[in-house]
Design an enzyme around this catalytic site. Sequence first.
Site, PDB file in Angstrom:
ATOM      1  N   LYS A 165       0.821  -1.306   0.107  1.00 27.22           N
ATOM      2  CA  LYS A 165      -0.104  -0.113  -0.029  1.00 27.22           C
ATOM      3  C   LYS A 165       0.841   1.162  -0.176  1.00 27.22           C
ATOM      4  O   LYS A 165       2.078   1.243   0.445  1.00 27.22           O
ATOM      5  CB  LYS A 165      -0.929  -0.121   1.367  1.00 27.22           C
ATOM      6  CG  LYS A 165      -2.183  -1.019   1.125  1.00 27.22           C
ATOM      7  CD  LYS A 165      -3.204  -0.878   2.027  1.00 27.22           C
ATOM      8  CE  LYS A 165      -4.362  -2.002   1.990  1.00 27.22           C
ATOM      9  NZ  LYS A 165      -5.176  -1.715   2.820  1.00 27.22           N
ATOM     10  N   ARG A 170      -2.755 -10.047   5.387  1.00 26.57           N
ATOM     11  CA  ARG A 170      -3.237 -10.034   4.291  1.00 26.57           C
ATOM     12  C   ARG A 170      -2.009  -9.667   3.120  1.00 26.57           C
ATOM     13  O   ARG A 170      -1.892  -8.501   3.330  1.00 26.57           O
ATOM     14  CB  ARG A 170      -4.791  -9.380   3.800  1.00 26.57           C
ATOM     15  CG  ARG A 170      -5.352  -9.602   2.621  1.00 26.57           C
ATOM     16  CD  ARG A 170      -6.562  -8.835   2.497  1.00 26.57           C
ATOM     17  NE  ARG A 170      -7.178  -9.117   1.257  1.00 26.57           N
ATOM     18  CZ  ARG A 170      -6.986  -8.051   0.108  1.00 26.57           C
ATOM     19  NH1 ARG A 170      -6.179  -7.081   0.364  1.00 26.57           N
ATOM     20  NH2 ARG A 170      -7.574  -8.452  -0.933  1.00 26.57           N
TER      21      ARG A 170
END
Length: 322
Positions: free
Chosen positions: A261, A297
């Site tokens: 991210k 994740r």
Amino acid sequence: MVDYWRPVSIGETGAPLAGGRLRFAAVERLRRGEPGVMCALEAVPAGVMARLSGARPGFAVRRPLVMGILNVTPDSFSDGGRGGEPAALVAAGADIVDVGAESTRPGAAAVSLDEEMARLAPVLPKLHGLRWSVDTRKAAVMAAALDAGADIVNDVSALSFDADAAALVAVRGCGVVLMHHQGTPETMQVAPAYGDVLLDVYDWLEGRIAHAEAAGISRGRIIVDVGIGFGKTLAHNRALLAGLSLFHGLGVPLLLGASRKRVISGLAGAEIEVGARLPGSLALALHGAAQGVQMVRVHDVAETVQALEVWAAARFGGEGAA
């Protein structure tokens, strides 16, 4: 005045953290508008301590479980749908495969139900016999995935997008991930704002847990995700990462999804292309492990599993899978 209790001094002494191998020797008491106060464990109310220390059945105690990401979306921020084969993710060490057919990255446009179902259909036969979750906001997609053998519904809207979702999950008896977000994918990064991001996200997740329980979903089937990057600035993300242990007070497993991210560029202080964010992704996975999260994740499964196994062996001794 509402008190919030964040485990600190996390190590090998004190009370068990979420039933795992890590322990915490003190807590930080947080109140809105006041500086945090360090307290001994004896100051924590019994009910809160039970949630902070209680086991999370079905989750490993040595290291977090690894959820491998399988995107079947052409507009994924990370891999543009090149998510690989589910069996390959399992062979690389994934404990569960998370299949998503609608991108919910910042700025992504909504996908129709028919399009999402069409994207998901070809991969369903490849998931037979594997443990997997479906990343969707739509009840009809949830139902199709559960019919095909999914174990968990991973809903970035925390069952708020589709009015039929909570009842469906309740009836099916599956696990569910409730993720914090602010706004929609189209708008969530347009001036996100909080009074106190750590406490605001905690209260919001507590409210969504209550909503799920009212719909008939037992607390033992719920996992929460603080939603790194979903309606947050870099400062918001940094505060959530620093305060992750607070969320053990919700009494449910905690999932951290920070792989590849943009926050990695922000924390590194330099713009880093998505494909070059593996080191930062591993750093955040290890940070989550040190804060006691039960699942991470990730896109890079083999690398993350290796990093977590080495971390667990170095910290707790021994070897082998959790």
